[in-house]
Design an enzyme around this catalytic site. Structure first.
Site, PDB file in Angstrom:
ATOM      1  N   ASP A  36     -72.967 -51.368 -12.389  1.00 26.57           N
ATOM      2  CA  ASP A  36     -73.253 -50.105 -12.179  1.00 26.57           C
ATOM      3  C   ASP A  36     -74.689 -49.647 -12.683  1.00 26.57           C
ATOM      4  O   ASP A  36     -75.095 -50.339 -13.548  1.00 26.57           O
ATOM      5  CB  ASP A  36     -72.036 -49.048 -12.764  1.00 26.57           C
ATOM      6  CG  ASP A  36     -71.824 -47.709 -12.163  1.00 26.57           C
ATOM      7  OD1 ASP A  36     -72.580 -47.244 -11.335  1.00 26.57           O
ATOM      8  OD2 ASP A  36     -70.677 -47.175 -12.466  1.00 26.57           O
ATOM      9  N   ASP A  62     -69.502 -41.756  -4.882  1.00 28.83           N
ATOM     10  CA  ASP A  62     -68.181 -41.418  -5.767  1.00 28.83           C
ATOM     11  C   ASP A  62     -67.385 -40.552  -5.011  1.00 28.83           C
ATOM     12  O   ASP A  62     -66.238 -40.113  -5.687  1.00 28.83           O
ATOM     13  CB  ASP A  62     -68.779 -40.842  -7.212  1.00 28.83           C
ATOM     14  CG  ASP A  62     -69.047 -41.910  -8.135  1.00 28.83           C
ATOM     15  OD1 ASP A  62     -68.804 -42.974  -8.052  1.00 28.83           O
ATOM     16  OD2 ASP A  62     -70.016 -41.489  -9.141  1.00 28.83           O
TER      17      ASP A  62
HETATM   18  C1  GLA Z   1     -69.933 -44.243 -11.640  1.00 28.05           C
HETATM   19  C2  GLA Z   1     -69.281 -44.816 -10.786  1.00 28.05           C
HETATM   20  C3  GLA Z   1     -67.817 -44.884 -10.789  1.00 28.05           C
HETATM   21  C4  GLA Z   1     -67.338 -45.298 -12.046  1.00 28.05           C
HETATM   22  C5  GLA Z   1     -68.094 -44.573 -13.290  1.00 28.05           C
HETATM   23  C6  GLA Z   1     -67.760 -45.029 -14.408  1.00 28.05           C
HETATM   24  O1  GLA Z   1     -70.268 -43.073 -11.341  1.00 28.05           O
HETATM   25  O2  GLA Z   1     -69.630 -44.770  -9.428  1.00 28.05           O
HETATM   26  O3  GLA Z   1     -67.283 -45.394  -9.753  1.00 28.05           O
HETATM   27  O4  GLA Z   1     -67.410 -46.720 -12.335  1.00 28.05           O
HETATM   28  O5  GLA Z   1     -69.477 -44.506 -13.002  1.00 28.05           O
HETATM   29  O6  GLA Z   1     -68.561 -44.512 -15.560  1.00 28.05           O
END
Ligand code: GLA
Length: 727
Positions: free
Chosen positions: A474, A544
């Protein structure tokens, strides 16, 4: 095929249906003569118009600047007459900027060299051409590299700058390519968005002046995308011309479309020159990222199919192109930070019984992280949560017959972390100013090799310590301060690009040391979804926002360029956590079919009724997984255009199997049952659809009538089989 016609000084690059033609003038300038439908001759020098006023400088030296401003330079340079703003600018040791590139030599060869330290399309059965341009006064060379992917109608281009002088100079701009298009194009197709609303399609008109889409966030970002297509007037999904460019790069980029006084449209793509300046020492080389270029003459869908084939064959990690991706359950929206190993095992116990194949432990397993304001950088399991340690947890998940995956955010550090307390100088920050926080985190200084090595060491140790078969990588904030304490003053303009190079190096090491690891990239959802990242990870978390209606638009835009198998698509809770929309469980699952299917919810807490639907949803996905991963994609209707319904098909390469997906977002009252024209079938073959037999040509011309659906947010997935497969 690559041809050089020596007598005419013409280069011609042919794909199955297109030709790309360049010519060299008497003085050695390299001009772009033609790009479009295949032509059968190199007799095209006339199209450079060097016998028209203003003649080339050797014939009319008094009009050299007018010539420079008019000539369709293949790789335009700045500061010597072309006022459009070119692809390259170099500042010499005297502080002056201006160069003039002329052809010095060329080389045609089988295969492809590739780029050093940066992703680029894999070779295979390609022919390549290198043209060396040089500026002798400056002591600079630009090596333009072209590779031809005939069957996909695609050409890749990249540029290498070499300092052949005995002093350093500064590259202040180095774009990867530009196309000079004289007629035909009238519209721009591009992708734009926001967090939770990535890659929506935008179509706009080309007008005089410039259109720019770019990023300066250190990644492409949610907002813009390193892709552009120029369309002929009235071009639609099935007819019309499309010129498309896609940059294989995961950092700051720029795309510029410019219509000039001559009614000529130039389109440029490359690293964003803003806050970029690269010092190139004597004898050193700089490689600019590769760009994927195509001309498609059968509408937007044909561009898409060329890209999909190309990505599958030449960009994605070969091991994962047809390998089945596990159906996963991710605990992010299920638990957020509130979990421990027992809770995860509890989810896995339920999930394994339902047919889910992998559990992914998301953010919150390390340091003392119980919210998003601590512990990034402290890549040690939190033994208060993962009480038995990572190996024990992985073993418990594996014992249930499931794979185990884990989340990392390697490029970041929290102010509240042991790593930052030990190394406060390891972050990107302007000297003497407090560094800015975003999601309460700093960006690590990846231009410092010690930082990169340390982080890799932690990843390596964790992955060696347990049976971890998947990593979600990420990146949850943009880069703001492009300033490093580890670089001298005249190299600060290199920070943004050095970050991307280090990121690539890290991912390369990771997939080399763990060759069977499934890597899924992510950046606050889909802020870094690009061809560069897809070289290392065959799938990327798309957004997301897993609300199915929003996903129709995000996935349509993403699939305009990238294959369905590259998009992380999950079934999440309703009401949706991001936008609160309430939708049926079945529709959420149907929309998640267009990617790497999974669940983003607590399977132990949903209703009995929904839980009971999961095995059949997974069975459906598994049934179509291979088709979705390898088939041809046809967009039929777009909710973002009609505001009512959405539809697409995936057809197997042998045209024997297909699925038709239809989503009725808003219910229709008082209209006829929906008739959809299908695509991609074999006209003369018979197909069975919902028990009835049709000729392919009938379905594609007269259309297929859907049974009526009742209510908003309804979906249906219809299987289409040729009688050859059902016999
Ligand atoms: C990002 C990702 C999510 C999750 C969060 C965790 O926003 O897109 O899927 O993994 O971080 O903090």
């Amino acid at each position: 095929m690559v041809i050089y016609d020596k007598s005419r000084k013409v280069f011609k690059l042919d794909t199955a249906n297109t030709s790309y033609v360049m010519g060299v003038t008497e003085e050695g300038y390299l001009g772009n003569i033609y790009y479009g439908k295949k032509v059968d001759t190199t007799d095209l020098v006339y199209a450079m118009r060097t016998d028209e006023h203003p003649f080339t400088p050797s014939k009319m030296p008094g009009e050299k600047i007018s010539f420079m401003d008019r000539f369709p330079m293949e790789y335009p340079f700045e500061g010597t007459g072309d006022s459009h703003g070119g692809c390259i600018s170099i500042k010499d040791s005297k502080g002056q900027e201006g160069l003039e590139l002329k052809v010095k030599s060329h080389n045609i060869y089988a295969g492809k060299k590739g780029l050093k330290g940066m992703p680029s399309a894999r070779g295979g059965n390609t022919m390549s051409l290198d043209i060396v341009l040089s500026d002798e006064a400056l002591g600079a060379e630009a090596v333009l590299s072209y590779s031809v992917y005939e069957e996909c109608d695609i050409i890749t281009r990249s540029v290498k700058i070499v300092n052949i002088s005995d002093t350093s100079f500064y590259i202040t701009k180095v774009l990867s390519a530009c196309l000079n298009l004289e007629t035909e194009v009238s519209d721009i197709l591009s992708l734009h968005g926001a967090w939770a609303r990535e890659r929506h399609i935008q179509r706009s008109k080309i007008s005089y002046g410039s259109y720019i889409t770019e990023s300066s966030r250190g990644e492409p970002g949610h907002q813009e995308h390193p892709f552009i297509a120029l369309l002929s007037e009235n071009c639609n999904r099935e007819t019309g011309s499309v010129y498309a460019m896609n940059l294989v790069y995961s950092g700051n980029f720029t795309v510029k479309v410019q219509k000039d006084q001559f009614d000529r449209t130039r389109v440029y793509i490359g690293i964003n020159p803003e806050r970029f300046c690269w010092k190139l020492g004597s004898g050193e080389e700089f490689e600019a990222p590769e760009v994927i270029i195509q001309y498609a003459c059968e509408g937007i869908n044909s561009m898409t199919r060329n890209f999909h084939d190309f990505f599958r064959q030449y960009i994605l990690p070969p091991e994962w192109v047809v390998a089945e991706r596990p159906v996963l359950v991710n605990n992010w929206e299920a638990t957020y930070f509130d979990f421990d190993d027992d809770k995860l095992v509890q989810i896995a116990e339920e999930a394994s019984g339902l047919g889910i194949e992998m559990l992914v432990m998301d953010d919150g397993w390390f340091g003392h992280r119980n919210s998003d304001n601590s512990s990034l950088g402290d890549w040690y399991a939190n033994r208060e949560k993962i009480k038995g340690g990572l190996k024990d947890l992985a073993d418990r998940i594996n014992a249930l017959g499931m794979k185990f995956g884990i989340w990392f955010e390697p490029e970041m550090v929290s102010p509240d972390s042991d790593l930052f307390r030990e190394h406060p100088d390891w972050i990107l920050a302007l000297d003497g100013r407090e560094a800015g926080l975003c999601r309460t985190q700093y960006v690590l200084d990846f231009s410092n090799p010690d930082v990169v090595d340390y982080i890799y060491g932690r990843l390596y140790e964790i992955l060696k310590s347990a049976n971890i078969e998947y990593v979600k990588w990420d990146m949850n904030r943009p880069i703001a301060e492009a300033a490093s304490l580890s670089l001298p003053p005249d190299r600060q303009g290199e920070v943004m690009h050095r970050h991307v190079l280090a990121l690539y190096r890290l991912q390369e090491r990771l997939v080399t040391d763990f060759p069977h690891l499934l890597l899924e990239n992510c950046s606050s959802g889909g802020a870094r979804f690009d061809a560069g990242m897809l070289y290392y990870s065959p799938q990327i978390w798309c957004s997301d926002n897993a609300d199915p209606v929003e996903r129709l638009m995000v996935q349509e835009g993403t699939h305009l360029v990238y294959p369905l198998s590259t998009t992380g698509t999950h079934v999440a809770d309703s009401p949706n956590h991001v936008n609160g929309r309430v939708t049926p469980f079945s529709t959420r699952a149907d929309i998640a079919l267009a990617g790497t299917f999974g669940y983003e919810l607590d399977v132990t807490r949903i209703s009995e009724e929904e839980r009971a639907m999961i095995p059949a949803q997974i069975e459906k996905y598994k049934k179509y997984r291979h088709l979705i991963q390898t088939g041809d994609y046809y967009r039929i209707a777009s909710f973002s255009e009609n505001n009512r319904y959405d539809s697409y098909m995936v057809v197997s390469k042998d045209q024997n199997k297909a699925i038709l997906v239809y989503v009725q977002v808003v219910t229709d009252s008082n209209v006829l049952t929906k008739k959809l024209k299908l695509y991609g079938l074999c006209p003369g073959r018979k197909y069975i659809v919902d028990g009835a037999e049709y000729l392919g040509s009938t379905l594609m011309n007269a259309g297929y009538i859907l049974k009526p659906l009742r209510g908003d947010f309804q979906s249906v997935v219809i299987e289409i089989n040729s009688t050859c497969t059902t016999a």
